[in-house]
Scaffold this motif. Structure first.
Motif, PDB file in Angstrom:
ATOM      1  N   GLY A 228       0.806  -1.213   0.000  1.00  0.00           N
ATOM      2  CA  GLY A 228       0.000   0.000   0.000  1.00  0.00           C
ATOM      3  C   GLY A 228       0.842   1.267   0.000  1.00  0.00           C
ATOM      4  N   VAL A 229       0.152   2.397  -0.080  1.00  0.00           N
ATOM      5  CA  VAL A 229       0.800   3.708   0.025  1.00  0.00           C
ATOM      6  C   VAL A 229       0.996   3.992   1.511  1.00  0.00           C
ATOM      7  N   LEU A 230       2.253   4.101   1.940  1.00  0.00           N
ATOM      8  CA  LEU A 230       2.570   4.337   3.336  1.00  0.00           C
ATOM      9  C   LEU A 230       2.843   5.821   3.565  1.00  0.00           C
ATOM     10  N   LEU A 231       2.213   6.381   4.588  1.00  0.00           N
ATOM     11  CA  LEU A 231       2.432   7.769   4.964  1.00  0.00           C
ATOM     12  C   LEU A 231       3.377   7.759   6.156  1.00  0.00           C
ATOM     13  N   VAL A 232       4.632   8.132   5.930  1.00  0.00           N
ATOM     14  CA  VAL A 232       5.688   7.974   6.934  1.00  0.00           C
ATOM     15  C   VAL A 232       6.458   9.288   7.096  1.00  0.00           C
ATOM     16  N   SER A 233       7.247   9.363   8.176  1.00  0.00           N
ATOM     17  CA  SER A 233       8.083  10.543   8.397  1.00  0.00           C
ATOM     18  C   SER A 233       9.457  10.407   7.775  1.00  0.00           C
ATOM     19  N   ASP A 234       9.954   9.203   7.686  1.00  0.00           N
ATOM     20  CA  ASP A 234      11.207   8.929   6.977  1.00  0.00           C
ATOM     21  C   ASP A 234      11.307   7.424   6.771  1.00  0.00           C
ATOM     22  N   PHE A 235      12.407   6.992   6.162  1.00  0.00           N
ATOM     23  CA  PHE A 235      12.603   5.568   5.890  1.00  0.00           C
ATOM     24  C   PHE A 235      13.655   4.959   6.813  1.00  0.00           C
ATOM     25  N   GLY A 236      13.885   5.600   7.962  1.00  0.00           N
ATOM     26  CA  GLY A 236      14.969   5.181   8.848  1.00  0.00           C
ATOM     27  C   GLY A 236      14.883   3.738   9.282  1.00  0.00           C
TER      28      GLY A 236
ATOM     29  N   GLY B 258      22.013   6.754  14.006  1.00  0.00           N
ATOM     30  CA  GLY B 258      22.570   7.960  13.402  1.00  0.00           C
ATOM     31  C   GLY B 258      22.585   9.142  14.332  1.00  0.00           C
ATOM     32  N   GLY B 259      21.814   9.078  15.424  1.00  0.00           N
ATOM     33  CA  GLY B 259      21.747  10.181  16.370  1.00  0.00           C
ATOM     34  C   GLY B 259      22.973  10.322  17.249  1.00  0.00           C
ATOM     35  N   LYS B 260      23.921   9.408  17.122  1.00  0.00           N
ATOM     36  CA  LYS B 260      25.143   9.519  17.923  1.00  0.00           C
ATOM     37  C   LYS B 260      25.931  10.780  17.584  1.00  0.00           C
ATOM     38  N   ILE B 261      25.657  11.352  16.418  1.00  0.00           N
ATOM     39  CA  ILE B 261      26.355  12.578  16.030  1.00  0.00           C
ATOM     40  C   ILE B 261      26.012  13.737  16.959  1.00  0.00           C
ATOM     41  N   ARG B 262      24.896  13.644  17.659  1.00  0.00           N
ATOM     42  CA  ARG B 262      24.505  14.740  18.553  1.00  0.00           C
ATOM     43  C   ARG B 262      25.561  14.984  19.631  1.00  0.00           C
ATOM     44  N   ASP B 263      26.035  13.920  20.212  1.00  0.00           N
ATOM     45  CA  ASP B 263      27.040  14.080  21.263  1.00  0.00           C
ATOM     46  C   ASP B 263      28.303  14.724  20.707  1.00  0.00           C
ATOM     47  N   LEU B 264      28.688  14.364  19.486  1.00  0.00           N
ATOM     48  CA  LEU B 264      29.871  14.972  18.862  1.00  0.00           C
ATOM     49  C   LEU B 264      29.647  16.459  18.597  1.00  0.00           C
ATOM     50  N   LEU B 265      28.451  16.812  18.172  1.00  0.00           N
ATOM     51  CA  LEU B 265      28.152  18.224  17.927  1.00  0.00           C
ATOM     52  C   LEU B 265      28.138  19.017  19.227  1.00  0.00           C
ATOM     53  N   PHE B 266      27.636  18.413  20.298  1.00  0.00           N
ATOM     54  CA  PHE B 266      27.691  19.074  21.603  1.00  0.00           C
ATOM     55  C   PHE B 266      29.131  19.399  21.968  1.00  0.00           C
TER      56      PHE B 266
ATOM     57  N   THR C 150      16.184   8.371  14.221  1.00  0.00           N
ATOM     58  CA  THR C 150      15.955   8.247  12.784  1.00  0.00           C
ATOM     59  C   THR C 150      16.374   9.569  12.146  1.00  0.00           C
ATOM     60  N   PRO C 151      16.459   9.638  10.828  1.00  0.00           N
ATOM     61  CA  PRO C 151      16.988  10.852  10.196  1.00  0.00           C
ATOM     62  C   PRO C 151      16.179  12.125  10.445  1.00  0.00           C
ATOM     63  N   SER C 152      14.875  12.017  10.716  1.00  0.00           N
ATOM     64  CA  SER C 152      14.035  13.204  10.844  1.00  0.00           C
ATOM     65  C   SER C 152      13.510  13.343  12.270  1.00  0.00           C
ATOM     66  N   ALA C 153      13.088  14.572  12.616  1.00  0.00           N
ATOM     67  CA  ALA C 153      12.507  14.844  13.927  1.00  0.00           C
ATOM     68  C   ALA C 153      11.664  16.112  13.828  1.00  0.00           C
TER      69      ALA C 153
ATOM     70  N   SER D  94      22.079  15.631   8.777  1.00  0.00           N
ATOM     71  CA  SER D  94      21.403  14.332   8.762  1.00  0.00           C
ATOM     72  C   SER D  94      21.521  13.771   7.351  1.00  0.00           C
ATOM     73  N   ASP D  95      22.464  12.886   7.164  1.00  0.00           N
ATOM     74  CA  ASP D  95      22.856  12.476   5.811  1.00  0.00           C
ATOM     75  C   ASP D  95      21.787  11.705   5.056  1.00  0.00           C
ATOM     76  N   TYR D  96      20.866  11.062   5.757  1.00  0.00           N
ATOM     77  CA  TYR D  96      19.876  10.212   5.088  1.00  0.00           C
ATOM     78  C   TYR D  96      18.453  10.722   5.267  1.00  0.00           C
ATOM     79  N   ILE D  97      18.331  11.983   5.489  1.00  0.00           N
ATOM     80  CA  ILE D  97      17.006  12.558   5.720  1.00  0.00           C
ATOM     81  C   ILE D  97      16.210  12.612   4.417  1.00  0.00           C
ATOM     82  N   GLU D  98      14.918  12.363   4.522  1.00  0.00           N
ATOM     83  CA  GLU D  98      13.978  12.599   3.434  1.00  0.00           C
ATOM     84  C   GLU D  98      13.035  13.710   3.886  1.00  0.00           C
ATOM     85  N   LEU D  99      12.682  14.589   2.976  1.00  0.00           N
ATOM     86  CA  LEU D  99      11.922  15.778   3.343  1.00  0.00           C
ATOM     87  C   LEU D  99      10.572  15.806   2.638  1.00  0.00           C
TER      88      LEU D  99
END
Length: 484
Positions: A245-253, A301-309, A350-353, A370-375
């Motif tokens: 079916g047609v899936l309505l999603v926020s990303d494909f993470g 993929g969210g482990k990058i947050r700590d590095l950015l902090f 996941t890539p989006s928030a 976020s390298d794999y984000i879909e918008l």
């Protein structure tokens, strides 16, 4: 009886009865001379007057007359004026049938959510309130299809009550809310012992048992069905049974290549959680360069947050805080986003928030790491005009991100803000011309592919495949670069 008198002609007069006297030749010649001496009427003067009037009219037309604009839109409006009494509002719209699911899959989920937090049961479904959260798209779409058709004139889809008329079938299970019905710390731990325990896995299974018995599901193997599973874990247990079916999603993470794709499915924006900024563009009241508030420690993929902090927390004019979801955190986030030029959007679990969409409605230029984000809605929104994109490896280099943002001129920031203001309606679920309308437009665009897959599915023979059949374009990306 007296007879009516006969009408008689009057007696001829003596003048009429008497013959004309003979005319003399001399008299005829005198009359002819008199006629010849009469002056002719001149035709020059009326001609000059007429020519003058035509000249004035032509000059007026040349100087002041504007011809009507007979473009396609105006012609359509003109035609519509003469179509009084003819309902053309649903012409060319995709016809969608919304299943009348058993109550436990819709209002029952809301009721269970409230009960798990100590709420009282209500008898009238109209009194049930869907809890505000970032995955509330399922409620907005459900409510929209329950509106009167005359209130949905501009929608790309029209609801039909007869499934035989339908192009697509919408399954309105509140899958994201079902996932979080049971709180981490139950409020009703001391509540009635006979209150049933909610189980999302069982709800997913029950939904599929009900759906797979429906004739319209069986007819096309689910290809023409639409499911909303906005939370990355929604419908996780049955995803392989609904993936056609047609899936309505926020990303494909958390979805496999053979489960979802940009071609088949629709990317939804999260509901923003902070107040919309209603001011005008400008940087005078935006004293901070960069703002972020959220969970510092995430998985995958969210482990990058700590590095950015680590590379940002000591930078001047940068506000970066660790914080969990709460009313106090939302107030602080609202203040921070409304007074900053840029808002950081790193990947999470996941890539989006929802933080990205909070930034957009705040006119705070998103900085997306976020390298794999879909918008969402990329066919109508050019995100390079409203956001800065930086790949993860580059963003964590000490000093790089701040230097990049400081190099952007005030004029460039204002350009970003102007574009943000133009598109922010796409991220307002309560705007009649906003998110819901755009989601249905995206869904309607999937119909040609749906028909293709239905026909293809029916003619395929059984075959051995070395790997899953990815018949649609997948969402793999490569070559992510810094984009301004």
């Amino acid at each position: 009886m007296n007879q009516r008198p006969k009408l008689r002609s009057p007696p001829p007069s003596s003048a009429a009865m008497s013959p004309s006297p003979p005319t003399s030749p001399n008299l005829n010649r005198d009359k002819a001379k008199t006629i010849l001496k009469m002056p002719r009427k001149s035709i020059i003067k009326p001609t000059l007057i007429l020519a003058s009037l035509l000249t004035i009219f032509a000059l007026y037309t040349f100087l002041f007359y504007t011809p009507p604009n007979y473009n396609s839109s105006n012609l359509l409006n003109l035609v519509n004026k003469f179509d009084i009494g003819i309902d053309n509002s649903n012409v060319n719209k995709v016809k969608i049938y919304m299943y009348d699911l058993p109550r436990r899959f819709t209002y029952g989920v809301i009721e269970s959510y409230a009960a798990a937090r100590g709420g009282e049961l209500v008898e009238n479904d109209a009194l049930l309130k869907y809890p505000g959260n970032q995955h509330s798209a399922e409620w907005y779409l459900f409510s929209d299809l329950n509106r009167l058709s005359e209130d949905r004139i501009d929608s790309a889809v029209t609801r039909v009550m007869d499934p035989e008329d339908a192009d697509l079938f919408y399954v309105p299970f509140f899958s994201s809310l079902s996932l979080v019905v049971n709180p981490i710390r139950p409020a009703n731990a001391n509540g009635p012992a006979d209150r049933p325990t909610y189980n999302d896995d069982q709800m997913q299974e029950a939904l599929m048992e009900w759906l797979e018995e429906q004739v319209y599901w069986k007819r096309n193997n689910g290809w023409d069905h639409v499911f909303i599973c906005q939370d990355p874990n929604a419908l996780y247990k049955v995803i392989d049974r609904v993936k056609n079916g047609v899936l309505l999603v926020s990303d494909f993470g958390r979805l496999g290549r053979n489960q979802a794709s940009l071609v088949k499915d629709v990317i939804l924006p999260y509901s923003h959680r902070i107040n919309t900024y209603n001011g005008d563009v400008g940087v005078e009241n935006r004293k901070s360069l960069l703002f972020f508030m959220g969970n510092r420690y995430r998985k995958e993929g969210g482990k990058i947050r700590d590095l950015l902090f680590q590379v940002l927390e000591k930078e001047k004019d940068v506000i970066i805080k660790h914080g969990a979801q709460s009313r106090e955190s939302r107030r602080a986030a609202t203040q921070g986003m409304h007074t900053s030029k840029f808002c950081l959007h790193p990947a999470g679990d996941t890539p989006s928030a929802c933080r990205l969409f909070d930034a957009i409605v705040s006119l705070c230029v998103p900085v997306i790491v976020s390298d794999y984000i879909e918008l969402p809605f990329e066919d109508v929104i050019n995100y390079r005009n409203i956001a800065v994109f930086v790949d993860s490896n580059t963003a964590v280099k000490p000093g790089y991100l701040v230097k990049l943002l400081r190099r952007l001129s005030t004029e460039r920031v204002l350009e970003f803000q102007k574009e943000l203001k133009k598109v922010k309606r796409y991220f307002e679920y309560e705007d009649p011309n906003g998110t819901v309308k755009e989601i249905w437009r995206q869904v309607s665009s999937k119909l040609p592919l749906t028909k293709l897959m239905i026909n293809r599915d029916k003619r395929l023979v059984v075959r051995e495949l070395a790997e899953p059949d990815c018949s649609c374009l997948c969402s793999n990306q490569s070559g992510v670069h810094t984009i301004l």
